[in-house]
Design a protein around this motif. Structure first.
Motif, PDB file in Angstrom:
ATOM      1  N   VAL A 136       4.259   0.834  -2.678  1.00  0.00           N
ATOM      2  CA  VAL A 136       3.252   0.288  -3.599  1.00  0.00           C
ATOM      3  C   VAL A 136       1.996   1.140  -3.561  1.00  0.00           C
ATOM      4  O   VAL A 136       1.830   1.976  -2.671  1.00  0.00           O
ATOM      5  N   ARG A 137       1.116   0.870  -4.537  1.00  0.00           N
ATOM      6  CA  ARG A 137      -0.081   1.717  -4.640  1.00  0.00           C
ATOM      7  C   ARG A 137      -1.194   1.214  -3.719  1.00  0.00           C
ATOM      8  O   ARG A 137      -2.276   0.901  -4.153  1.00  0.00           O
ATOM      9  N   LEU A 138      -0.900   1.069  -2.461  1.00  0.00           N
ATOM     10  CA  LEU A 138      -1.930   0.669  -1.517  1.00  0.00           C
ATOM     11  C   LEU A 138      -1.596   1.373  -0.211  1.00  0.00           C
ATOM     12  O   LEU A 138      -0.439   1.342   0.226  1.00  0.00           O
ATOM     13  N   SER A 139      -2.611   1.988   0.399  1.00  0.00           N
ATOM     14  CA  SER A 139      -2.327   2.754   1.616  1.00  0.00           C
ATOM     15  C   SER A 139      -1.831   1.807   2.706  1.00  0.00           C
ATOM     16  O   SER A 139      -2.165   0.616   2.709  1.00  0.00           O
ATOM     17  N   GLU A 157       7.360  -5.113 -12.188  1.00  0.00           N
ATOM     18  CA  GLU A 157       6.161  -4.272 -12.176  1.00  0.00           C
ATOM     19  C   GLU A 157       5.789  -3.787 -10.784  1.00  0.00           C
ATOM     20  O   GLU A 157       4.902  -2.942 -10.639  1.00  0.00           O
ATOM     21  N   GLY A 158       6.376  -4.359  -9.748  1.00  0.00           N
ATOM     22  CA  GLY A 158       5.996  -3.941  -8.398  1.00  0.00           C
ATOM     23  C   GLY A 158       6.460  -4.940  -7.356  1.00  0.00           C
ATOM     24  O   GLY A 158       7.627  -5.311  -7.320  1.00  0.00           O
ATOM     25  N   GLU A 189      -2.527  10.367  -3.596  1.00  0.00           N
ATOM     26  CA  GLU A 189      -1.076  10.147  -3.500  1.00  0.00           C
ATOM     27  C   GLU A 189      -0.668   9.700  -2.094  1.00  0.00           C
ATOM     28  O   GLU A 189       0.202   8.867  -1.920  1.00  0.00           O
ATOM     29  N   GLU A 190      -1.388  10.255  -1.094  1.00  0.00           N
ATOM     30  CA  GLU A 190      -1.038   9.951   0.289  1.00  0.00           C
ATOM     31  C   GLU A 190      -1.333   8.505   0.653  1.00  0.00           C
ATOM     32  O   GLU A 190      -0.958   8.029   1.711  1.00  0.00           O
ATOM     33  N   GLU A 191      -2.004   7.793  -0.268  1.00  0.00           N
ATOM     34  CA  GLU A 191      -2.374   6.412   0.011  1.00  0.00           C
ATOM     35  C   GLU A 191      -1.180   5.448  -0.065  1.00  0.00           C
ATOM     36  O   GLU A 191      -1.272   4.322   0.349  1.00  0.00           O
ATOM     37  N   GLN A 192      -0.107   5.890  -0.713  1.00  0.00           N
ATOM     38  CA  GLN A 192       1.022   4.978  -0.881  1.00  0.00           C
ATOM     39  C   GLN A 192       1.530   4.491   0.474  1.00  0.00           C
ATOM     40  O   GLN A 192       1.597   5.247   1.432  1.00  0.00           O
ATOM     41  N   GLY A 193       1.889   3.193   0.503  1.00  0.00           N
ATOM     42  CA  GLY A 193       2.251   2.653   1.807  1.00  0.00           C
ATOM     43  C   GLY A 193       3.692   2.198   1.894  1.00  0.00           C
ATOM     44  O   GLY A 193       4.293   1.793   0.912  1.00  0.00           O
ATOM     45  N   ALA A 194       4.238   2.295   3.092  1.00  0.00           N
ATOM     46  CA  ALA A 194       5.557   1.709   3.344  1.00  0.00           C
ATOM     47  C   ALA A 194       5.311   0.260   3.690  1.00  0.00           C
ATOM     48  O   ALA A 194       4.810  -0.066   4.779  1.00  0.00           O
ATOM     49  N   ALA A 202       4.061   2.398  -6.596  1.00  0.00           N
ATOM     50  CA  ALA A 202       3.303   3.595  -6.225  1.00  0.00           C
ATOM     51  C   ALA A 202       3.165   4.572  -7.392  1.00  0.00           C
ATOM     52  O   ALA A 202       2.101   5.145  -7.603  1.00  0.00           O
ATOM     53  N   GLY A 203       4.216   4.706  -8.191  1.00  0.00           N
ATOM     54  CA  GLY A 203       4.161   5.703  -9.260  1.00  0.00           C
ATOM     55  C   GLY A 203       3.492   5.218 -10.528  1.00  0.00           C
ATOM     56  O   GLY A 203       3.243   5.996 -11.453  1.00  0.00           O
TER      57      GLY A 203
END
Ligand code: ADP
Length: 549
Positions: A427-430, A469-470, A389-394, A541-542
């Motif tokens: 988004v789902r990328l650190s 979608e993102g 979860e902590e991988e999500q990036g700003a 991210a979710g």
């Protein structure tokens, strides 16, 4: 004997003969007829076999009911009481001499399936007859008539001819197919084969041969399989049909040839196999071609594997060079800094104050961290990191930082243009990977625009679009673009077009890995207006994770 008595009966010809005005014919009234004529006419009328009689010098005609159908439409009933040559002008050249032979010399004749075309049903028809002419004697022993006992055999001849034609056709088809034919009697195991089949097995056809003999000609490695196929067919599998390919030793010196045998077992009422029939075709050429193809496929596969191995070794070499280069830089200044510090520690008069020392140590630590990063990235290739979860990036922060880093590399006068939708979701990328991906893409873009300097001012842009979608990120440059042959290999690890020491070919492969692992996609294309475009699609991210295979 009165006409009524002589022509008794209900048959058509009996009636017609009764009604006929014989007195107006050269025979005269019935009462005056010789006994012999009456006898033969009576015999004819009462026979169910087709018969025809010519009597007297005029060859006056009589025939019975059984004969009538052969007339068709045309000659009947006028033929009754008429003269032969009047009724049969079209066949008189054939039958006239035969009748003459009978009348003059008593020479009987017998013809089997003889073609005597006659006029009936409005045209001349080919009609076949099996017929005999025999003399009829009168009281004085003189030949007075010719009796024809005949059977029309047209239907029989035609069906025989059709059969022959179909046999001919079958033979031609078999010849054209090149197949041999065979038949085995299940009880005796005796085999009947045509010349082709016999030649295939190198056995003599005339004497016939046993299934056992044929089996001995089969390649030892194929015998069991063949026996199995025959046994299944005999057991009734596939309704007794079978098809099998095997090798057989033909005539001496020819060696083994491949044949394809198709057969059908027929069964008696009790369900017991009683004969097999079938064909055999030489398929050696096809088999050998297949074997050659398989061999060349095998060689091609081996060459392909060898080529891949060589490529892997070359790539390993390139990677080693690339890694060495990447590591060398930080290593060089880490080493220099540490030597300097060692000298400083030993020196009676240190040249650096505390703050300078701290900064030097900080720089050295940065170098070590950089080396660590390279090692980490290399390791990332061999294992898929779990996405927490902590991988999500700003996103916005990451994009700005990457832009800044690359603008420094590009030098004054060239900024990376950022065009970001107002509110970008996580988004789902650190963030760390996001920066790394963007730096990679932007450094490639910087290398690309360098190639066209100073022809045109360099332009690099990043656009971030919020989609359902993102987020879609577009990294564009106005460099030379990507050659078509390079496009499909772009994301392969170690693929690079850059000179040794400049590129490792790891950048895009790593980016692709990071993005795919986050459930996103990355692809490259050429812009219509020139230059390259990299399109990066990232899920929210979710969103449910899709880890790549
Ligand atoms: P490297 O940069 O070390 O060569 P990459 O994996 O980052 O490795 O890139 C692979 C290759 O893709 C490059 O060598 C280059 O040929 C091509 N490439 C990447 N980005 C661009 C771009 N923006 N324009 C043209 N070619 C590019």
């Amino acid at each position: 004997m009165k006409a009524e008595e002589l022509f008794s009966g209900d048959g058509e010809m009996a009636v017609r003969m009764r009604e006929k005005d014989w007195a107006s014919t050269s025979l005269g009234p019935v009462d005056s007829w010789p006994h012999s004529l009456k006898t033969i006419v009576r015999l004819l009328l009462h026979s169910r076999h087709p018969m025809f009689l010519w009597w007297g010098p005029q060859l006056i005609q009589f025939y019975n009911d059984a004969y009538v159908p052969s007339f068709g439409k045309g000659k009947h009933p006028t033929a009754l009481g008429s003269s032969g040559h009047e009724t049969w002008p079209e066949v008189w050249p054939i039958i006239g001499p035969q009748i003459d032979d009978v009348m003059r010399h008593g020479k009987a004749s017998w013809n089997v399936d003889q073609l005597v075309p006659i006029f009936r049903n409005g045209s001349i028809e080919d009609v076949y007859w099996t017929y005999g002419y025999s003399p009829v004697f009168d009281e004085s022993g003189k030949i007075s008539g010719t009796l024809a006992v005949c059977t029309e055999t047209t239907a029989h001849v035609q069906s025989e001819r059709a059969l022959r034609q179909s046999e001919d056709h079958l033979r031609r088809v078999m010849e054209a197919s090149g197949a041999g034919t065979w038949e085995v009697d299940a009880a005796s195991g005796q085999m009947q084969a045509d010349a082709r089949m016999a030649a295939l097995f190198g056995l003599s056809e005339q004497s016939g041969f046993s299934l056992q003999q044929a089996m001995e000609r089969v390649h030892p490695d194929d015998r069991e399989r063949l026996r199995g196929v025959i046994a299944s067919a005999v057991a009734g599998e596939m309704q007794g049909r079978f098809r099998v390919e095997y090798r057989v030793e033909g005539s001496a010196g020819v060696g083994f040839r491949w044949i394809e045998v198709r057969g059908q077992v027929t069964f008696d009422a009790a369900g017991k196999a009683h004969r097999f029939v079938g064909t055999a075709l030489d398929i050696s050429e096809r088999k050998w071609a297949e074997e050659q193809l398989a061999e060349s496929e095998r060689l091609r596969g081996r060459a392909e594997r060898e080529r891949a191995e060589v490529e892997r070794l070359v790539l390993m070499g390139q990677m080693a060079a690339g890694v060495a280069h990447e590591v060398n830089n930080p290593l060089a200044f880490v080493k220099a800094n540490l030597s300097f510090l060692a000298r400083e520690v030993d020196s009676e008069m240190p040249s650096l104050d505390r703050t300078e020392l701290q900064s030097l140590l900080q720089e050295t630590l940065q170098g070590v961290l950089r080396i660590q990063q390279i090692v980490t990235d290399l390791k990332a290739f061999s294992r898929a990191e779990k996405l927490g979860e902590e991988e999500q990036g700003a996103l916005e922060d990451a994009l700005r930082e990457a832009g800044r880093l690359v603008s420094l590399r590009l030098g004054a006068g060239c900024q990376v243009e950022l065009e970001l939708d107002p509110v970008l979701p996580a988004v789902r990328l650190s963030q760390r990977h996001m920066v790394q991906v963007m730096v990679n893409l932007l450094l490639n873009a910087a290398d690309a625009v360098d190639q066209v300097r100073p022809l045109r001012p360099p332009r690099i842009s990043v656009r971030a679009l919020r989609v359902e979608e993102g987020v879609h990120l577009l990294v564009e440059d106005n460099g030379p673009g990507i050659p078509p042959e390079v496009l499909p290999r772009l994301f392969q690890p170690f693929f690079t077009t850059k000179p040794p020491g400049k590129g490792t070919g790891l950048g895009l492969a790593l980016c692709w890995q990071y993005i795919a692992r986050a459930g996103g996609t990355l692809h490259a294309e050429n812009r219509a207006e020139g230059g390259a475009r990299f399109v990066l699609k990232l899920p929210l991210a979710g969103a449910p994770g899709t880890s790549p295979g």
